[in-house]
Scaffold this active site. Structure first.
Site, PDB file in Angstrom:
ATOM      1  N   ASN A 153       2.607   9.277   8.445  1.00  0.00           N
ATOM      2  CA  ASN A 153       1.742  10.009   7.508  1.00  0.00           C
ATOM      3  C   ASN A 153       1.043  11.217   8.145  1.00  0.00           C
ATOM      4  OD1 ASN A 153       0.688   7.099   5.549  1.00  0.00           O
ATOM      5  ND2 ASN A 153       2.300   8.575   5.130  1.00  0.00           N
ATOM      6  N   ASP A 186       2.296   2.415  -2.816  1.00  0.00           N
ATOM      7  CA  ASP A 186       2.926   3.718  -2.994  1.00  0.00           C
ATOM      8  C   ASP A 186       2.700   4.232  -4.416  1.00  0.00           C
ATOM      9  OD1 ASP A 186       4.395   5.919  -2.356  1.00  0.00           O
ATOM     10  OD2 ASP A 186       6.337   4.925  -2.343  1.00  0.00           O
ATOM     11  N   SER A 196       0.540   5.278   7.647  1.00  0.00           N
ATOM     12  CA  SER A 196       1.633   5.003   8.572  1.00  0.00           C
ATOM     13  C   SER A 196       1.631   6.024   9.706  1.00  0.00           C
ATOM     14  CB  SER A 196       2.974   5.058   7.840  1.00  0.00           C
ATOM     15  OG  SER A 196       3.338   6.403   7.619  1.00  0.00           O
TER      16      SER A 196
HETATM   17  C1  FPP Z   1       1.012   6.372  -1.233  1.00  0.00           C
HETATM   18  O1  FPP Z   1       0.837   7.338  -2.187  1.00  0.00           O
HETATM   19  C2  FPP Z   1      -0.222   5.970  -0.603  1.00  0.00           C
HETATM   20  C3  FPP Z   1      -0.632   6.248   0.685  1.00  0.00           C
HETATM   21  C4  FPP Z   1      -0.372   7.478   1.431  1.00  0.00           C
HETATM   22  C5  FPP Z   1      -1.382   5.243   1.407  1.00  0.00           C
HETATM   23  C6  FPP Z   1      -2.290   4.382   0.575  1.00  0.00           C
HETATM   24  C7  FPP Z   1      -3.681   4.828   0.709  1.00  0.00           C
HETATM   25  C8  FPP Z   1      -4.674   4.420  -0.106  1.00  0.00           C
HETATM   26  C9  FPP Z   1      -4.502   3.445  -1.214  1.00  0.00           C
HETATM   27  C10 FPP Z   1      -6.036   4.985   0.116  1.00  0.00           C
HETATM   28  C11 FPP Z   1      -6.665   4.625   1.431  1.00  0.00           C
HETATM   29  C12 FPP Z   1      -6.732   3.167   1.686  1.00  0.00           C
HETATM   30  C13 FPP Z   1      -7.806   2.474   2.137  1.00  0.00           C
HETATM   31  C14 FPP Z   1      -7.665   1.042   2.521  1.00  0.00           C
HETATM   32  C15 FPP Z   1      -9.124   3.079   2.232  1.00  0.00           C
HETATM   33  P1  FPP Z   1       1.694   8.658  -2.070  1.00  0.00           P
HETATM   34  O2  FPP Z   1       0.749   9.774  -1.770  1.00  0.00           O
HETATM   35  O3  FPP Z   1       2.803   8.487  -1.104  1.00  0.00           O
HETATM   36  O4  FPP Z   1       2.231   8.727  -3.536  1.00  0.00           O
HETATM   37  P2  FPP Z   1       3.520   9.523  -4.021  1.00  0.00           P
HETATM   38  O5  FPP Z   1       4.707   8.919  -3.313  1.00  0.00           O
HETATM   39  O6  FPP Z   1       3.528   9.252  -5.496  1.00  0.00           O
HETATM   40  O7  FPP Z   1       3.300  10.966  -3.692  1.00  0.00           O
END
Ligand code: FPP
Length: 236
Positions: A64, A16, A61
């Site tokens: 998402n 996250d 998720s």
């Molecule tokens: C959270 O950051 C992250 C995600 C939505 C998922 C994680 C995805 C990756 C690391 C990239 C794709 C993965 C692979 C394996 C190719 P957020 O956007 O929720 O951050 P925030 O809460 O600070 O807005």
């Protein structure tokens, strides 16, 4: 040298904070996710070298899908790139790729890439990298329940004989070691529908570090914290 894993066989991470990382640097969110993929690549290498048997990463998720279309498309693009660019490294380094969640609902070309990567790495046994895609623990438990109900319906299983083992065996993680350590970055203190059954006796580790900044040093800190804990599994 002490065991760098402290005996942890299976680690899972809620990655996250990509968005906040980008915001702090006045960069577009997409760049935060891009940097997040670099952190994935690095941590997979590090965990493999340490001798971790399985690492499960929450990449997308089932909730998402509520994000803006553009962000979903950025994340899917990064997923395509990641599989394409790292598949050879998985083959060379003995990494078995696995996906948990209902990934068949993703775009056909991604499903094809994933199935191909799963097939090419199926015999690898150094570490399993389980990527959670379109994953939600409640959905996973629902699918497991349907599978068990079907076994009851056709007479293969007696309701009184259902044990926790039947449930574990019907989950997407059935072939992984028990979950030892669950890490969440960026300071949120929630499980967000991730591995709810599997986390029953896991150690939980929360850090304020944002996912793009989570590196070898941070993983070592999490494992050290795991090593310092006394696990009782409900005993005393
Ligand atoms: C959270 O950051 C992250 C995600 C939505 C998922 C994680 C995805 C990756 C690391 C990239 C794709 C993965 C692979 C394996 C190719 P957020 O956007 O929720 O951050 P925030 O809460 O600070 O807005």
């Amino acid at each position: 040298m002490p065991d760098p894993t402290y005996g942890a066989r299976h680690i899972a991470i809620i990655m996250d904070g990509n968005g906040r990382w980008a915001k702090r640097k006045h960069l577009p969110r997409a760049l935060g996710h891009k940097k997040g993929v670099e952190a994935v690549r690095n941590i997979v290498r590090v965990a493999g070298k340490m001798g971790i048997e399985a690492m499960t990463l929450y990449a997308f998720s089932s909730e998402n899908w509520n994000r803006p279309d553009e962000e979903i498309s950025d994340l899917m693009g990064l997923l395509r790139q990641y599989i394409q660019s790292d598949i050879e490294e998985f083959v060379e380094n003995g990494i078995r790729l696995k996906v948990i969640g209902n990934y068949k609902a993703l775009d056909d070309d991604i499903v094809g890439m994933i199935d191909n990567a799963i097939e090419r790495t199926a015999a690898n046994d150094k570490m399993t990298l389980a990527v959670a895609l379109n994953y939600g623990a409640q959905d996973e438990l629902l699918r497991a329940t349907q599978e068990i109900a079907a076994a009851v319906k056709n007479g293969r299983l007696d309701p009184e004989e259902i044990e926790t083992g039947h449930i574990s065996a019907a989950l997407d993680t059935a072939d992984l070691p028990p979950l030892d350590l669950l890490i969440r970055t960026s300071g949120e203190l929630r499980l967000s529908n991730f591995l709810l059954w599997q986390a029953a006796y896991s150690e939980l580790y929360f850090t304020d570090v944002l996912w793009p900044d989570f590196d070898q040093k941070e993983l070592e800190k999490a494992l050290k914290s795991f090593g310092d804990r006394e696990r009782r599994f409900g005993g005393r």
